[in-house]
Structures are given as structure tokens and as C-alpha cells.
Design an enzyme around this catalytic site. Structure first.
Site, PDB file in Angstrom:
ATOM      1  N   LEU A   1       0.705  -1.271  -0.256  1.00 10.45           N
ATOM      2  CA  LEU A   1       0.486   0.016  -0.386  1.00 10.45           C
ATOM      3  C   LEU A   1       0.805   1.437   0.084  1.00 10.45           C
ATOM      4  O   LEU A   1       1.882   1.047  -0.275  1.00 10.45           O
ATOM      5  CB  LEU A   1      -0.792  -0.043   1.491  1.00 10.45           C
ATOM      6  CG  LEU A   1      -2.038  -1.281   1.103  1.00 10.45           C
ATOM      7  CD1 LEU A   1      -2.950  -1.246   2.540  1.00 10.45           C
ATOM      8  CD2 LEU A   1      -3.009  -0.962   0.410  1.00 10.45           C
TER       9      LEU A   1
ATOM     10  N   TYR B   1       2.206   2.291   8.045  1.00  5.14           N
ATOM     11  CA  TYR B   1       1.140   3.166   6.384  1.00  5.14           C
ATOM     12  C   TYR B   1       1.980   1.830   6.123  1.00  5.14           C
ATOM     13  O   TYR B   1       3.306   1.073   6.273  1.00  5.14           O
ATOM     14  CB  TYR B   1       2.252   4.106   5.632  1.00  5.14           C
ATOM     15  CG  TYR B   1       3.236   4.466   5.686  1.00  5.14           C
ATOM     16  CD1 TYR B   1       3.799   3.936   5.324  1.00  5.14           C
ATOM     17  CD2 TYR B   1       3.033   5.774   6.531  1.00  5.14           C
ATOM     18  CE1 TYR B   1       5.019   4.628   5.030  1.00  5.14           C
ATOM     19  CE2 TYR B   1       4.330   6.357   6.927  1.00  5.14           C
ATOM     20  CZ  TYR B   1       5.483   5.841   6.090  1.00  5.14           C
ATOM     21  OH  TYR B   1       6.709   6.280   5.541  1.00  5.14           O
ATOM     22  N   CYS B   2       1.046   0.488   5.018  1.00  6.20           N
ATOM     23  CA  CYS B   2       2.023  -0.512   4.651  1.00  6.20           C
ATOM     24  C   CYS B   2       2.173  -1.637   5.110  1.00  6.20           C
ATOM     25  O   CYS B   2       3.284  -2.068   4.895  1.00  6.20           O
ATOM     26  CB  CYS B   2       2.934   0.344   3.419  1.00  6.20           C
ATOM     27  SG  CYS B   2       2.769  -0.925   2.131  1.00  6.20           S
ATOM     28  N   PRO B   3       1.791  -1.730   5.968  1.00  4.29           N
ATOM     29  CA  PRO B   3       1.626  -2.994   7.029  1.00  4.29           C
ATOM     30  C   PRO B   3       1.995  -3.972   6.103  1.00  4.29           C
ATOM     31  O   PRO B   3       1.309  -4.241   5.137  1.00  4.29           O
ATOM     32  CB  PRO B   3       0.771  -3.247   7.871  1.00  4.29           C
ATOM     33  CG  PRO B   3      -0.661  -2.606   7.268  1.00  4.29           C
ATOM     34  CD  PRO B   3       0.017  -1.582   6.191  1.00  4.29           C
TER      35      PRO B   3
ATOM     36  N   LYS C   1       7.860   1.318  13.310  1.00  6.04           N
ATOM     37  CA  LYS C   1       8.358   0.937  12.674  1.00  6.04           C
ATOM     38  C   LYS C   1       9.335   1.763  11.921  1.00  6.04           C
ATOM     39  O   LYS C   1       9.276   3.299  11.664  1.00  6.04           O
ATOM     40  CB  LYS C   1       7.429   0.705  11.256  1.00  6.04           C
ATOM     41  CG  LYS C   1       7.173  -0.042   9.759  1.00  6.04           C
ATOM     42  CD  LYS C   1       6.302   0.151   9.544  1.00  6.04           C
ATOM     43  CE  LYS C   1       6.631  -0.394   7.623  1.00  6.04           C
ATOM     44  NZ  LYS C   1       5.324  -0.751   7.011  1.00  6.04           N
TER      45      LYS C   1
END
Length: 277
Positions: free
Chosen positions: A90, A145-147, A158
Site C-alpha cells: 500500500l 502505513y503499508c503494514p 517501524k
């Protein structure tokens, strides 16, 4: 894992200091070109580093957001362009404080398992920062975001995400490293993008509920100001230890012939997004 990181030759293509005229779309076309070339035995294992000016790279699922144009308008108002990448995942943010590294391997024998590709990148990053007394974990960080299951984190925050691209017997393992700047600030931008692009509309795909506080840069987490050049030096030192021959290079003649076709495919994939602007 050890065997994959060790290569007889490592070619380095360093595009981390090219500047704002080097577009992210060119990067994705370049990695596809390298996959095809390395997979065909026309080039050795290659590590490519790259940095891009303010760009939000969307995944395919992001293009299905019900109010995508409103989200893109917001990003543009903040000085960011939006593009669609050709690998999974994502939305992620690229800017001058984010270093991207691609490791391109040939698939030989039985091939490279998906997790093995992720593990070798995780191992490389651990080695690059082994002089700091911090454990680098690989697990999904909920709220980022974008896990993904190979989010890299320190103390639950992260700082990097890993993806893979497989093409014509070549494997590109790609990572974005938030080297400096505010990790939470980047996450806040993506959070606002999703709020505007999704709103209260129900969707089949579950988009992440972003919690900015679970993201940080390496500089923030390690308590020391790192530059892109600092991290590049750490990368080169590790790859030198993992090869008999490390050298700097550019696209070879075979790759220069392939690049226009792969770049055009990336452009074609982004046409729909461009038409919306």
C-alpha cells in the site's frame, strides 16, 4: 540465508544522489530491467540504492479508494506527487530522508523462497547497524502505513518496510529505510490521505488505520543523526564482506536495450492515475 547474501560479485548501482530529476517511475522500470538481466545471466547480483523527491507511491489497492482524487489533491497541495508501483503493498512515502535499497538476485536451482528473500534483507539491515545496542525486529507493526509481516522496527516503532518483485528468473528484494526526519510526520500525511480518499464509504478491502506514533526514523530511534551517505557507507561495507568482488557500475548494454520496454510498462500502469489529475 548466509549463502544468498554472499555473492561472487556484487555490482552497486548508486542512484541515491541523483537528485529530484530522477523520477520514481524510472526506478521501478530499472528494477524490472535488472530482474530480467540478472535472471538471464547477463549481469551479476546487483544492489541498487535510490532516493526520490516528495513522492507517495501507491499500491494497486489504493487506486480503488472511492475518493482517490480528493486524496491525490491533498498530497499535491502538500508538495507530493502520487504514482502507482508495480510491486505489492500500500501507500508509502519517499523523500530526501528515505533511502531505498534493491537487492537483485538470480533464481537458481530450486528458486528463492519468498521468506528467504525477506530474511536476507532483514539480515543485511541487522548487520549494517550491529554497532548499536538495539534489536531490529521483523514483524507487522499495526497502525503503520503499508503494514506487513516483515516491517522492521526498534522498540515497536517501524522504520522500514520490505517488498519483493519477481520477474523472468530474477528476484528484487526492495526496502525503504526512513533514515532521518520525522517518521510520525510521514505517517500523519498518509493518514490524512486515507481519510480523504476513503471517508466513510464502505470498501471490500480493509485499509490501514494509521497511528503515526508507531513510526519513526532510524535517526530518532538510534538517537544519532544519520545521513543517506552514512547509511550508504554501512551498506557498502557489508556487501564488501559478502563478496569476492564489489564494484560500482551502471546499466550495461543489454540492460539499456531492455529498459525502454519495462519503463513503458510502468508508464502505462500509471496512465489511469494520470488521467484523474
Amino acid at each position: 540465508m548466509e549463502g544468498l547474501l554472499y555473492q561472487p560479485e556484487w555490482r552497486i548501482i548508486d542512484q541515491s544522489a541523483v537528485g529530484i530529476h530522477f523520477q520514481a517511475l524510472q526506478s521501478f522500470g530499472t528494477d524490472d530491467t535488472l530482474c530480467a538481466s540478472v535472471g538471464a545471466g547477463q549481469a551479476p547480483a546487483t544492489a541498487r540504492s535510490w532516493v526520490h523527491h516528495n513522492t507517495v507511491v501507491l499500491g494497486i489497492q489504493d487506486t480503488r479508494l472511492p475518493f482517490l482524487q480528493e486524496g491525490i489533491d491533498f498530497l499535491q497541495a502538500q508538495g507530493f506527487q502520487a504514482i502507482v508501483r508495480n510491486s505489492g503493498g500500500l501507500a508509502v512515502i519517499l523523500d530526501e530522508g528515505v533511502l531505498n535499497i534493491s537487492l537483485i538476485f538470480p533464481e537458481v536451482e530450486k528458486g528463492i523462497e519468498i521468506n528467504r528473500g525477506y530474511d536476507v534483507m532483514w539480515q543485511l539491515i541487522q548487520r549494517m547497524f550491529a554497532d548499536f545496542p538495539h534489536m531490529i525486529e521483523a514483524r507487522e507493526i499495526v497502525g503503520s502505513y503499508c503494514p506487513g509481516s516483515y516491517d522492521l522496527s526498534i522498540n515497536g516503532k517501524k522504520f522500514a518496510g520490505i517488498s519483493q518483485r519477481r520477474l523472468r528468473k530474477g528476484v528484487a528484494v526492495q526496502i525503504y529505510l526512513c533514515v532521518n526526519g520525522s517518521g510520525a510526520g510521514r505517517a500523519e500525511l498518509v493518514k490524512q490521505f486515507y481519510q480523504l480518499a476513503k471517508q466513510a464509504e464502505p470498501t471490500k478491502f480493509v485499509y490501514p488505520e494509521i497511528v503515526p506514533e508507531v513510526m519513526a526514523s532510524l535517526s530518532e530511534l538510534l538517537g544519532t543523526e544519520l545521513t543517506i551517505a552514512d547509511v550508504m557507507l554501512r551498506l557498502l561495507r557489508q556487501l564488501k564482506e559478502q563478496s569476492q568482488y564489489l564494484y560500482a557500475g551502471q546499466l550495461n548494454e543489454y540492460e539499456l536495450g531492455l529498459f525502454p520496454g519495462y519503463y513503458q510498462r510502468v508508464l502505462d500502469r500509471n496512465e489511469k492515475l494520470a488521467e484523474m489529475k
